[in-house]
Every structure is written in structure tokens, then in C-alpha cells.
Design a protein around this motif. Sequence first.
Motif, PDB file in Angstrom:
ATOM      1  N   ALA A 167       2.893  43.251  -3.689  1.00  0.00           N
ATOM      2  CA  ALA A 167       1.497  44.341  -2.810  1.00  0.00           C
ATOM      3  C   ALA A 167       0.311  44.281  -3.373  1.00  0.00           C
ATOM      4  CB  ALA A 167       1.495  45.995  -2.847  1.00  0.00           C
ATOM      5  N   ASP A 168       0.831  44.103  -4.802  1.00  0.00           N
ATOM      6  CA  ASP A 168      -1.182  43.416  -5.168  1.00  0.00           C
ATOM      7  C   ASP A 168      -1.505  41.960  -4.387  1.00  0.00           C
ATOM      8  OD1 ASP A 168      -1.103  45.311  -7.059  1.00  0.00           O
ATOM      9  OD2 ASP A 168      -0.038  44.455  -8.657  1.00  0.00           O
ATOM     10  N   LEU A 169      -0.412  40.597  -4.969  1.00  0.00           N
ATOM     11  CA  LEU A 169      -1.771  39.796  -3.562  1.00  0.00           C
ATOM     12  C   LEU A 169      -1.322  40.366  -2.164  1.00  0.00           C
ATOM     13  CD1 LEU A 169       0.538  37.445  -5.567  1.00  0.00           C
ATOM     14  CD2 LEU A 169      -1.439  37.713  -6.417  1.00  0.00           C
ATOM     15  N   ARG A 170      -1.465  40.983  -1.633  1.00  0.00           N
ATOM     16  CA  ARG A 170      -1.713  40.707   0.237  1.00  0.00           C
ATOM     17  C   ARG A 170      -2.264  42.055  -0.048  1.00  0.00           C
ATOM     18  NH1 ARG A 170       2.794  40.605   3.655  1.00  0.00           N
ATOM     19  NH2 ARG A 170       4.617  39.974   2.521  1.00  0.00           N
ATOM     20  N   ARG A 171      -2.654  42.834  -1.286  1.00  0.00           N
ATOM     21  CA  ARG A 171      -4.301  43.619  -0.950  1.00  0.00           C
ATOM     22  C   ARG A 171      -5.064  42.420  -1.208  1.00  0.00           C
ATOM     23  NH1 ARG A 171      -1.155  48.300  -3.685  1.00  0.00           N
ATOM     24  NH2 ARG A 171      -1.632  46.922  -5.303  1.00  0.00           N
ATOM     25  N   LEU A 172      -5.114  41.706  -2.903  1.00  0.00           N
ATOM     26  CA  LEU A 172      -6.123  41.299  -2.127  1.00  0.00           C
ATOM     27  C   LEU A 172      -6.442  39.792  -1.078  1.00  0.00           C
ATOM     28  CD1 LEU A 172      -8.420  38.606  -4.364  1.00  0.00           C
ATOM     29  CD2 LEU A 172      -5.975  37.703  -4.601  1.00  0.00           C
ATOM     30  N   ASP A 173      -5.282  39.688   0.003  1.00  0.00           N
ATOM     31  CA  ASP A 173      -5.350  39.461   0.886  1.00  0.00           C
ATOM     32  C   ASP A 173      -6.383  39.973   1.876  1.00  0.00           C
ATOM     33  OD1 ASP A 173      -4.542  36.729  -0.681  1.00  0.00           O
ATOM     34  OD2 ASP A 173      -1.991  37.249   0.720  1.00  0.00           O
ATOM     35  N   ALA A 174      -5.918  41.070   1.631  1.00  0.00           N
ATOM     36  CA  ALA A 174      -6.952  41.710   2.661  1.00  0.00           C
ATOM     37  C   ALA A 174      -8.521  41.740   2.115  1.00  0.00           C
ATOM     38  CB  ALA A 174      -6.274  43.701   2.617  1.00  0.00           C
ATOM     39  N   LEU A 175      -9.222  42.036   1.192  1.00  0.00           N
ATOM     40  CA  LEU A 175     -10.285  42.181   0.570  1.00  0.00           C
ATOM     41  C   LEU A 175     -10.684  40.729   1.635  1.00  0.00           C
ATOM     42  CD1 LEU A 175      -9.751  43.395  -2.160  1.00  0.00           C
ATOM     43  CD2 LEU A 175     -10.552  44.620  -0.758  1.00  0.00           C
ATOM     44  N   ARG A 176     -10.059  39.705   1.185  1.00  0.00           N
ATOM     45  CA  ARG A 176     -10.474  38.198   1.424  1.00  0.00           C
ATOM     46  C   ARG A 176     -10.868  38.102   2.948  1.00  0.00           C
ATOM     47  NH1 ARG A 176      -7.881  33.966  -2.745  1.00  0.00           N
ATOM     48  NH2 ARG A 176      -8.373  35.044  -4.287  1.00  0.00           N
ATOM     49  N   MET A 177     -10.148  38.308   3.455  1.00  0.00           N
ATOM     50  CA  MET A 177     -10.246  38.541   5.551  1.00  0.00           C
ATOM     51  C   MET A 177     -10.361  39.261   6.014  1.00  0.00           C
ATOM     52  SD  MET A 177      -8.396  36.441   5.264  1.00  0.00           S
ATOM     53  CE  MET A 177      -6.435  35.281   6.540  1.00  0.00           C
ATOM     54  N   ARG A 178     -11.383  40.227   5.510  1.00  0.00           N
ATOM     55  CA  ARG A 178     -12.684  40.841   6.229  1.00  0.00           C
ATOM     56  C   ARG A 178     -13.692  40.329   6.150  1.00  0.00           C
ATOM     57  NH1 ARG A 178     -13.123  46.379   1.789  1.00  0.00           N
ATOM     58  NH2 ARG A 178     -10.964  46.912   2.694  1.00  0.00           N
ATOM     59  N   PRO A 179     -14.185  40.074   7.598  1.00  0.00           N
ATOM     60  CA  PRO A 179     -15.411  39.755   8.525  1.00  0.00           C
ATOM     61  C   PRO A 179     -16.695  39.536   7.470  1.00  0.00           C
ATOM     62  CG  PRO A 179     -14.582  41.025   9.852  1.00  0.00           C
ATOM     63  CD  PRO A 179     -13.808  41.163   8.515  1.00  0.00           C
ATOM     64  N   LYS A 180     -17.271  38.833   7.052  1.00  0.00           N
ATOM     65  CA  LYS A 180     -18.491  39.218   6.252  1.00  0.00           C
ATOM     66  C   LYS A 180     -19.687  38.102   7.254  1.00  0.00           C
ATOM     67  CE  LYS A 180     -15.451  39.022   2.599  1.00  0.00           C
ATOM     68  NZ  LYS A 180     -14.149  38.699   3.007  1.00  0.00           N
ATOM     69  N   THR A 181     -20.929  39.210   7.209  1.00  0.00           N
ATOM     70  CA  THR A 181     -21.821  37.998   7.440  1.00  0.00           C
ATOM     71  C   THR A 181     -22.964  38.949   6.901  1.00  0.00           C
ATOM     72  OG1 THR A 181     -22.149  40.628   9.135  1.00  0.00           O
ATOM     73  CG2 THR A 181     -20.868  38.668  10.060  1.00  0.00           C
ATOM     74  N   GLY A 182     -23.846  37.548   6.692  1.00  0.00           N
ATOM     75  CA  GLY A 182     -25.233  38.548   6.093  1.00  0.00           C
ATOM     76  C   GLY A 182     -25.421  38.622   4.827  1.00  0.00           C
TER      77      GLY A 182
END
Length: 118
Positions: free
Chosen positions: A77-92
Motif C-alpha cells: 500500500a505504501d509503495l502504491r501510494r508513492l507510485d501514484a504520487l510519482r505518476m501525476r502529470p506535472k507541468t511548468g
Amino acid sequence: MAKTLHSRHNEIFLEKLRKLRESRGLRQADLALLIGRSQGAVSYVESGQTRLDIIGLRDWLEALDYGFMRFLKELDADLRRLDALRMRPKTGKSRKRAARTARTQLSQLLLAGPASDE
């Protein structure tokens, strides 16, 4: 497959192991006695210098009186939360803010430590 020894995922795994030991009020030397290894061996595992195989993990958790499957589910669960945080699209400009938010959320997750036994 990417190397995982120095990955953020492995850091979370090792942090969970250390916090679990500390939550039990045990020093590395105390845990070492329980699992039949040296204090140095425990230190090497917790610092990421030595890997812990699945059988070793089971013995480690048994010595800490913590459920093997429970630990794995919480870690997943902790690793999936980390992955979800990393997968968010980021711009600018939002990229820096998102990275700062992700680090804060991850720090809070790690500070919470393992769930208490009930």
C-alpha cells in the motif's frame, strides 16, 4: 528490471523495518539475539548494505511478533501510494510544487510508522 537496492521503494521498505523494531523498543543488538545474527548484520540490513531475502524477512518479522502478510500488505500500500504520487502529470511551475507535496506526503507516511497491533 531496474536495480532496486538504492531506490526510493527500498528506502521505504528499510524505514518500515527500522520503525517496526523501534516501535517494539528493541535495539539492533536485541533483534540480533532474537534472530540469531550479529548486531552488525542487523545494521547492514537496515542501512541497505545487505539485502534481506524473503525467508530472512519472515524470520525478522516473526522475531518482532509482526504478521508477515500484514507487513507485505502495508508495504504494498505504501509503495502504491508513492507510485501514484510519482505518476501525476506535472507541468511548468506546478512540477516543483507537486514534488514538494509528494515529499511532504511521503515524510508523513514514514513518520506514521507501522500500524499498531490490536
